[in-house]
Design an enzyme around this catalytic site. Structure first.
Site, short mmCIF file in Angstrom:
data_model
loop_
_atom_site.label_atom_id
_atom_site.label_comp_id
_atom_site.label_asym_id
_atom_site.label_seq_id
_atom_site.Cartn_x
_atom_site.Cartn_y
_atom_site.Cartn_z
N HIS A 95 -21.94 -51.54 119.72
CA HIS A 95 -22.16 -52.73 120.55
C HIS A 95 -20.81 -53.16 121.14
CE1 HIS A 95 -22.98 -56.84 121.76
NE2 HIS A 95 -24.26 -56.50 121.78
N GLU A 167 -25.72 -51.62 128.18
CA GLU A 167 -25.39 -53.04 128.15
C GLU A 167 -24.09 -53.28 128.92
OE1 GLU A 167 -27.43 -55.34 124.91
OE2 GLU A 167 -25.58 -54.63 124.03
P1 PGA Z 1 -27.48 -61.38 125.50
O1 PGA Z 1 -26.92 -60.29 124.47
O2 PGA Z 1 -28.95 -61.08 125.68
O3 PGA Z 1 -27.24 -62.72 124.84
O4 PGA Z 1 -26.73 -61.20 126.76
C1 PGA Z 1 -27.32 -58.96 124.53
C2 PGA Z 1 -26.53 -58.16 123.53
O5 PGA Z 1 -25.32 -58.39 123.38
O6 PGA Z 1 -27.10 -57.28 122.84
#
Ligand code: PGA
Length: 264
Positions: A95, A167
């Protein structure tokens, strides 16, 4: 066709054990079991064990937010994939908060992915470019490097267990500015999932390219989730901030189910 839509709730460092249990209780009442939607909860490590005993395993699966790659030893403060085995079915790896706040390296993500597979769980490998990389036109290179390192040493058989979560770091909310972030346009998201799949094809061949679930994460909420899930090649969402709100998250799962039926 990928058999499921994946909806992952990443609670990050929020909710204590009691609050997690209470939330799960309410979510269980609010959400129906959908065969085609895999609803996965990633609470804090501390809450995993209690939730594992509490949850309806046909409705929800559990996910750890991180793990260490060695199975045991003198690694104070770490939790290994072998310790998570039997408690969770999925583990988030790489992540952006692990990479950027805790300095996790590309090489470590690869070792962690291998450790998760070795211990019979499914890794969700997170990749995505920073705002700087995006502004310099380096999205492709950033993702290429993260995939190459994160999937190093895996076989095609191993790849059946892997999920990729795209992401973009610039789209992730941080709790203070929840909902105010920009998110990728559908066309841009389509382009990035294509480049992820091209890279998977280059590394492992067409079968892996077509069959690996690719999710989107970054400021997903109940209003925009439908648009992300409409993008061809996007097989689910990784939800941070909005997953802490029972009604928002329930709606997200419902939209995923409705979209799934439309796609069929
Ligand atoms: P968010 O986070 O939906 O609050 O943007 C997503 C993540 O970091 O997995």
């Amino acid at each position: 066709m990928i058999d499921k839509t994946y909806v992952i709730a990443n609670w990050k460092m929020n909710l204590n054990v009691h609050e997690s249990s209470l939330y799960l209780h309410k979510l269980d009442e609010a959400v129906k079991a959908h065969r085609t939607v895999e609803t996965i909860l990633a609470p804090s490590t501390l809450a995993l064990q209690a939730m594992s005993c509490q949850l309806n395993h046909r409705k929800f699966k559990l996910c750890a937010q991180n793990c260490y790659w060695r199975d045991s030893g003198a690694y104070t403060g770490e939790i290994s994939a072998s310790q998570l085995r039997g408690v969770t079915q999925y583990v988030l790896i790489g992540h952006s908060e692990r990479r950027n706040v805790f300095g996790e390296t590309q090489k470590e993500t690869g070792k962690k992915v291998q450790a998760v597979i070795r211990n019979n769980m499914r890794p969700v490998l997170c990749v995505g470019e920073t705002a700087l990389e995006k502004s310099q036109g380096e999205t492709g290179e950033a993702i290429h490097d993260q995939l190459t390192a994160g999937l190093a040493g895996l076989t095609n058989e191993d790849m059946k267990e892997v999920i990729i979560a795209y992401e973009p770091v610039w789209a992730i909310s941080n709790g203070n500015n929840f909902g105010s972030h920009t998110t990728p346009k559908p066309h841009d998201l389509y382009e990035v999932q294509s480049l992820i799949r091209r890279q998977l094809g280059y590394l492992f061949g067409d079968d892996v390219k077509n069959k690996t679930p690719v999710l989107y994460g970054g400021s997903v909420d109940e209003n925009n989730v439908g648009a992300f899930l409409s993008v061809p090649g996007v097989n689910g969402v990784l939800v941070g901030g909005a997953s802490l709100h029972l009604q928002k998250f329930t709606k997200i799962v419902e939209v995923a189910y409705a979209k799934r039926n439309v796609k069929r």
